[in-house]
Scaffold this active site. Structure first.
Site, PDB file in Angstrom:
ATOM      1  N   CYS A   2      61.471  70.781  53.816  1.00  0.00           N
ATOM      2  CA  CYS A   2      62.324  70.190  54.846  1.00  0.00           C
ATOM      3  C   CYS A   2      62.912  71.255  55.763  1.00  0.00           C
ATOM      4  O   CYS A   2      63.225  72.364  55.331  1.00  0.00           O
ATOM      5  CB  CYS A   2      63.478  69.447  54.193  1.00  0.00           C
ATOM      6  SG  CYS A   2      62.950  68.214  53.017  1.00  0.00           S
ATOM      7  N   ARG A  27      56.784  74.907  58.123  1.00  0.00           N
ATOM      8  CA  ARG A  27      57.307  74.819  56.761  1.00  0.00           C
ATOM      9  C   ARG A  27      56.624  73.688  55.975  1.00  0.00           C
ATOM     10  O   ARG A  27      56.711  73.664  54.747  1.00  0.00           O
ATOM     11  CB  ARG A  27      58.820  74.573  56.777  1.00  0.00           C
ATOM     12  CG  ARG A  27      59.607  75.712  57.389  1.00  0.00           C
ATOM     13  CD  ARG A  27      61.038  75.311  57.645  1.00  0.00           C
ATOM     14  NE  ARG A  27      61.807  75.156  56.426  1.00  0.00           N
ATOM     15  CZ  ARG A  27      62.520  76.120  55.852  1.00  0.00           C
ATOM     16  NH1 ARG A  27      62.547  77.318  56.388  1.00  0.00           N
ATOM     17  NH2 ARG A  27      63.215  75.892  54.767  1.00  0.00           N
ATOM     18  N   TRP A  74      59.854  66.774  53.906  1.00  0.00           N
ATOM     19  CA  TRP A  74      58.716  66.926  52.994  1.00  0.00           C
ATOM     20  C   TRP A  74      59.096  66.125  51.753  1.00  0.00           C
ATOM     21  O   TRP A  74      60.022  66.491  51.029  1.00  0.00           O
ATOM     22  CB  TRP A  74      58.525  68.405  52.677  1.00  0.00           C
ATOM     23  CG  TRP A  74      57.250  68.716  51.957  1.00  0.00           C
ATOM     24  CD1 TRP A  74      56.023  68.881  52.524  1.00  0.00           C
ATOM     25  CD2 TRP A  74      57.076  68.938  50.551  1.00  0.00           C
ATOM     26  NE1 TRP A  74      55.096  69.179  51.549  1.00  0.00           N
ATOM     27  CE2 TRP A  74      55.713  69.224  50.330  1.00  0.00           C
ATOM     28  CE3 TRP A  74      57.945  68.914  49.453  1.00  0.00           C
ATOM     29  CZ2 TRP A  74      55.196  69.487  49.073  1.00  0.00           C
ATOM     30  CZ3 TRP A  74      57.434  69.178  48.202  1.00  0.00           C
ATOM     31  CH2 TRP A  74      56.071  69.457  48.020  1.00  0.00           C
ATOM     32  N   ASN A  98      68.209  69.413  53.020  1.00  0.00           N
ATOM     33  CA  ASN A  98      67.053  70.097  52.411  1.00  0.00           C
ATOM     34  C   ASN A  98      67.482  70.480  51.001  1.00  0.00           C
ATOM     35  O   ASN A  98      68.545  71.078  50.822  1.00  0.00           O
ATOM     36  CB  ASN A  98      66.717  71.347  53.253  1.00  0.00           C
ATOM     37  CG  ASN A  98      65.673  72.232  52.591  1.00  0.00           C
ATOM     38  OD1 ASN A  98      65.014  71.825  51.640  1.00  0.00           O
ATOM     39  ND2 ASN A  98      65.526  73.447  53.090  1.00  0.00           N
ATOM     40  N   GLY A  99      66.663  70.134  50.011  1.00  0.00           N
ATOM     41  CA  GLY A  99      67.011  70.478  48.629  1.00  0.00           C
ATOM     42  C   GLY A  99      66.829  69.276  47.730  1.00  0.00           C
ATOM     43  O   GLY A  99      66.227  68.268  48.131  1.00  0.00           O
ATOM     44  N   GLU A 482      42.895  84.921  44.715  1.00  0.00           N
ATOM     45  CA  GLU A 482      43.454  84.688  46.046  1.00  0.00           C
ATOM     46  C   GLU A 482      42.403  84.047  46.965  1.00  0.00           C
ATOM     47  O   GLU A 482      42.722  83.138  47.739  1.00  0.00           O
ATOM     48  CB  GLU A 482      43.982  86.011  46.612  1.00  0.00           C
ATOM     49  CG  GLU A 482      44.552  85.951  48.019  1.00  0.00           C
ATOM     50  CD  GLU A 482      45.705  84.973  48.199  1.00  0.00           C
ATOM     51  OE1 GLU A 482      46.220  84.409  47.206  1.00  0.00           O
ATOM     52  OE2 GLU A 482      46.084  84.732  49.353  1.00  0.00           O
ATOM     53  N   LYS A 486      42.918  80.448  48.754  1.00  0.00           N
ATOM     54  CA  LYS A 486      42.810  80.258  50.223  1.00  0.00           C
ATOM     55  C   LYS A 486      41.832  79.137  50.532  1.00  0.00           C
ATOM     56  O   LYS A 486      42.121  78.262  51.329  1.00  0.00           O
ATOM     57  CB  LYS A 486      42.332  81.537  50.919  1.00  0.00           C
ATOM     58  CG  LYS A 486      43.312  82.668  51.030  1.00  0.00           C
ATOM     59  CD  LYS A 486      44.429  82.472  52.027  1.00  0.00           C
ATOM     60  CE  LYS A 486      45.624  81.853  51.380  1.00  0.00           C
ATOM     61  NZ  LYS A 486      46.597  82.668  50.741  1.00  0.00           N
ATOM     62  N   GLU A 489      43.183  75.586  49.466  1.00  0.00           N
ATOM     63  CA  GLU A 489      44.350  75.017  50.134  1.00  0.00           C
ATOM     64  C   GLU A 489      44.084  74.621  51.578  1.00  0.00           C
ATOM     65  O   GLU A 489      44.706  73.690  52.069  1.00  0.00           O
ATOM     66  CB  GLU A 489      45.576  75.927  50.035  1.00  0.00           C
ATOM     67  CG  GLU A 489      45.507  77.200  50.809  1.00  0.00           C
ATOM     68  CD  GLU A 489      46.744  78.071  50.627  1.00  0.00           C
ATOM     69  OE1 GLU A 489      47.845  77.534  50.507  1.00  0.00           O
ATOM     70  OE2 GLU A 489      46.589  79.308  50.607  1.00  0.00           O
ATOM     71  N   HIS A 505      31.407  82.342  28.982  1.00  0.00           N
ATOM     72  CA  HIS A 505      32.270  81.671  28.001  1.00  0.00           C
ATOM     73  C   HIS A 505      32.647  80.263  28.462  1.00  0.00           C
ATOM     74  O   HIS A 505      33.593  79.681  27.949  1.00  0.00           O
ATOM     75  CB  HIS A 505      33.511  82.521  27.737  1.00  0.00           C
ATOM     76  CG  HIS A 505      33.173  83.876  27.196  1.00  0.00           C
ATOM     77  ND1 HIS A 505      32.711  84.052  25.909  1.00  0.00           N
ATOM     78  CD2 HIS A 505      33.163  85.093  27.773  1.00  0.00           C
ATOM     79  CE1 HIS A 505      32.451  85.336  25.705  1.00  0.00           C
ATOM     80  NE2 HIS A 505      32.721  85.989  26.831  1.00  0.00           N
ATOM     81  N   LYS A 604      55.438  75.440  53.615  1.00  0.00           N
ATOM     82  CA  LYS A 604      55.443  76.899  53.727  1.00  0.00           C
ATOM     83  C   LYS A 604      56.495  77.516  52.799  1.00  0.00           C
ATOM     84  O   LYS A 604      56.204  78.400  52.022  1.00  0.00           O
ATOM     85  CB  LYS A 604      55.711  77.298  55.183  1.00  0.00           C
ATOM     86  CG  LYS A 604      55.720  78.805  55.430  1.00  0.00           C
ATOM     87  CD  LYS A 604      54.327  79.382  55.279  1.00  0.00           C
ATOM     88  CE  LYS A 604      54.280  80.884  55.430  1.00  0.00           C
ATOM     89  NZ  LYS A 604      53.035  81.434  54.888  1.00  0.00           N
TER      90      LYS A 604
HETATM   91  C1  F6R Z   1      49.410  80.229  49.547  1.00  0.00           C
HETATM   92  C2  F6R Z   1      50.846  80.330  49.747  1.00  0.00           C
HETATM   93  C3  F6R Z   1      51.729  80.025  48.603  1.00  0.00           C
HETATM   94  C4  F6R Z   1      52.923  80.983  48.578  1.00  0.00           C
HETATM   95  C5  F6R Z   1      53.907  80.566  47.478  1.00  0.00           C
HETATM   96  C6  F6R Z   1      55.049  81.550  47.359  1.00  0.00           C
HETATM   97  O1  F6R Z   1      48.710  80.588  50.688  1.00  0.00           O
HETATM   98  O2  F6R Z   1      51.301  80.647  50.815  1.00  0.00           O
HETATM   99  O3  F6R Z   1      51.041  80.038  47.399  1.00  0.00           O
HETATM  100  O4  F6R Z   1      52.442  82.270  48.351  1.00  0.00           O
HETATM  101  O5  F6R Z   1      54.420  79.302  47.792  1.00  0.00           O
HETATM  102  O6  F6R Z   1      55.763  81.664  48.546  1.00  0.00           O
HETATM  103  P1  F6R Z   1      56.685  82.909  48.823  1.00  0.00           P
HETATM  104  O7  F6R Z   1      55.811  84.112  48.930  1.00  0.00           O
HETATM  105  O8  F6R Z   1      57.393  82.598  50.122  1.00  0.00           O
HETATM  106  O9  F6R Z   1      57.635  83.025  47.669  1.00  0.00           O
END
Ligand code: F6R
Length: 609
Positions: A2, A27, A74, A98-99, A482, A486, A489, A505, A604
């Site tokens: 949010c 976000r 959100w 937000n929260g 990673e 990527k 997502e 395995h 985000k």
């Molecule tokens: C993936 C991504 C998330 C963040 C995770 C932690 O591309 O962006 O997995 O890495 O939500 O976020 P931060 O780094 O802001 O604590």
């Protein structure tokens, strides 16, 4: 997650609120809404979907006012519907939030007994009615809000507007981010500074438990006990242009290409001297590093993958036992604290609820030596840590983290060197060699970026696939993780990563011609082992896509596509090898036509658990 924007001004605030919401879109959200105070009443518009839809609805209704609050939601409690979208109204007051309010059910029952009717499934509506209830006896919005938030358990950042109080907003925060922006005869609130950059760069970061009152000419902040509190005014280093797309098609693409600059900026303060100074982590760092006997790295998502990479580096180069742990697990797990542990938390936003809670848990267990590695200077994580290191990636708007990751890796490698030095495991020649390698890193990343057209051609072949496997060994296994994250997502292709030695395995059972297998194959001590693993894949009809360095030799064969990323980058190889994986995910998403910067269901800044 949010996003909140609010404004008190002598001009129509609707354009300010909408532009602020647009700047918070990154976000992640699924509905949006706003309220303005107009002629003694509240005018509200809400819509499901994009801020653009809300803007059209606001224009359609001719919404106009000098005081207002706005929100991108959100969904947590209740589906993303118009009825659940914020602001929520109780009588003549409106609230955005937000929260997560943990005691919302008990409060809801109490308020229903008092005659309040609920029109949404949200926990936020409870806050609106609770302030309204206290307003009956207090007749003052600030006091009523202070009384209401004292009853809330959980996390909140809220903005409150009252129809009978034009030119006034009240806001409060606990556990979720909120700041106040200072203009000339106008003031603002927002979840983060990027929302306010078109109107001001002067901001006050509210502290935990703060409640603030904004008028046209003054902002007053009160602490948890209701005492007036002096809070520093910061001048944000960010500018409105930094969060603009420019010539790029998506923020993710822009941010991938910004990595040489971001890594160079992150290292600028470190590499000015000819040696690594512990003070780049804070003035107490030398003292803390001297007593560090093990390292615990806590983070989520991509930042967790940086932690995993660093755990390899710390054990190999600093000789320190090091463990990376997912923050949401650590916070609830019974663990055995050792007082000589350095706790390193890693976060792009510095507001991730689980990472903050894990830090608090470590501190509650008596682990006082904490280091926050973060991209946001005034974040909760930085403020709560004893030692700090700021990555200088600049604002990261795309939901999928890219430049934050490579700058975190750069910072973590510097940490490895600083700890190795503190333990007498780094002689001046080695130190000079590593510094030289760090200096060369931005150019190596820039060279890897040149592969974009070739990687885009590979990505075409992923478009109709449903699954993909990523393989790496040793310090490149977290890079495989990673790469898989990527891809899944943003392209929604299911992807998993395995240490290549684990293939037989279990996961080998999945391999067939429809399962592309991506491997990271630098010319390191594990290359020969990895080659055998690749043979295992080929023998089952799997199609291999291998990113390697110039020195790695793998024989050309059917179903084996190879791309040389870089001359061997030594210890820093993971930082360079992640770049083609980011590009692969980006182009696979483009081919599949997904919303690259705002992938479905994701946010985000994950400011709730
Ligand atoms: C993936 C991504 C998330 C963040 C995770 C932690 O591309 O962006 O997995 O890495 O939500 O976020 P931060 O780094 O802001 O604590």
């Amino acid at each position: 997650m949010c996003g909140i924007v609010g404004a008190v001004a002598q001009r129509n605030v609707v354009p300010i609120l909408l532009e602020g919401l647009r700047r918070l879109e990154y976000r992640g959200y699924d509905s949006a809404g706003l309220v303005v105070v107009h002629e003694g009443g509240l005018e509200r518009v809400r819509s499901v979907g994009r801020v653009q839809g809300l803007a059209e609805a606001a224009a359609g209704h001719g919404v106009h006012g000098h005081t207002g609050i706005a929100h991108t939601r959100w969904a947590t409690h209740g589906a993303p519907t118009e009825a659940n979208a914020h602001p929520h109204i109780s009588g003549e007051l409106a609230v955005v939030h937000n929260g997560i309010i943990e005691n919302h059910e008990a409060l809801r029952h109490r308020l229903m007994d008092l005659g309040y009717r609920f029109t949404s499934e949200t926990d936020t509506e409870v806050i609106a009615h609770l302030i309204h209830f206290h307003l009956r006896s207090e007749a003052d919005l600030l006091r009523a809000t202070q009384k209401a938030v004292a009853e809330l358990a959980g996390a909140y950042a809220i903005g409150v507007a009252l129809a009978s109080a034009p030119n006034r907003l009240v806001c409060a925060r606990q556990g979720s981010p909120l700041l106040v922006g200072l203009g000339i005869e106008e003031n603002f609130i927002a979840s983060d500074v990027s929302a306010l950059l078109p109107v001001t760069q002067r901001v006050i970061y509210l502290e935990e438990g703060d409640v603030a009152e904004l008028g046209l000419l003054a902002v007053r902040v009160y602490d948890r006990e209701g005492r007036p509190a002096a809070r520093e005014v910061h001048l944000s280093e960010l500018s409105a242009e930094m969060a603009e797309l420019g010539a790029y098609r998506h923020f993710m693409q822009k941010e991938i290409h910004e990595q040489p600059r971001a890594v160079a900026d992150t290292l600028a303060g470190v590499l000015g001297a000819q040696s690594i100074a512990p003070e780049v982590f804070g003035f107490e760092a030398a003292e803390v590093f001297a007593r560090t006997e093990q390292v615990l790295l806590l983070a989520c998502g991509t930042s967790y993958h940086a932690a995993c990479t660093a755990a390899h580096w710390l054990e190999a180069h600093a000789g320190l036992p090091a463990r990376a742990e997912v923050a949401s697990e650590y916070r609830y797990r019974a663990s055995v604290p050792r007082p000589d542990t350095l706790v390193v938390t890693i976060s792009q936003s510095g507001e991730t609820a689980d990472t903050l809670a894990a830090l608090k848990q470590a501190q509650a267990l008596g682990l006082a030596d904490t280091l926050g590695i973060c991209n946001v200077a005034e974040s909760a994580l930085i403020r709560a840590s004893r030692l700090r290191f700021l990555t200088r990636a600049g604002p990261e708007i795309g939901v999928a983290s890219t430049k934050a990751f490579t700058t975190q890796l750069a910072a973590l490698f510097v940490l490895t060197l600083a700890l190795a030095k503190a333990r007498g495991r780094l002689n001046p020649e080695e130190e000079a060699r590593h510094i030289q390698a760090l200096r060369a890193l931005p150019q190596q990343i820039a060279d890897a970026l040149k592969l974009e057209p070739a990687i885009a051609a590979w990505a075409e072949r992923f478009a109709d696939k449903h699954h993909a496997l990523f393989l790496g060994r040793g310090v490149h296994y977290p890079i495989a993780l990673e790469g898989a994250l990527k891809l899944k997502e943003i392209s929604y292709i299911h992807a998993e990563a395995y240490p290549a030695g684990e293939l037989k395995h279990g996961p080998l059972a999945l391999v067939d011609k429809d399962m592309p297998v991506v491997a990271i194959a630098p010319n390191d001590a594990l290359l020969e082992k990895l080659k055998s693993n690749l043979e295992e894949v080929r023998a089952r009809g799997g199609e291999l896509y291998v990113f390697m360095d110039h020195e790695a030799h793998i024989a050309e064969q059917d179903n084996l596509h190879m791309m040389r990323v870089t001359p061997h980058a030594g210890v820093l190889s993971p930082v360079v090898h992640v770049v083609p994986l980011q590009i692969l995910a980006y182009h696979a998403a483009l081919v599949r036509g997904t919303d690259v910067d705002k992938p479905r269901n994701l946010a985000k800044s994950v400011t709730v658990e």
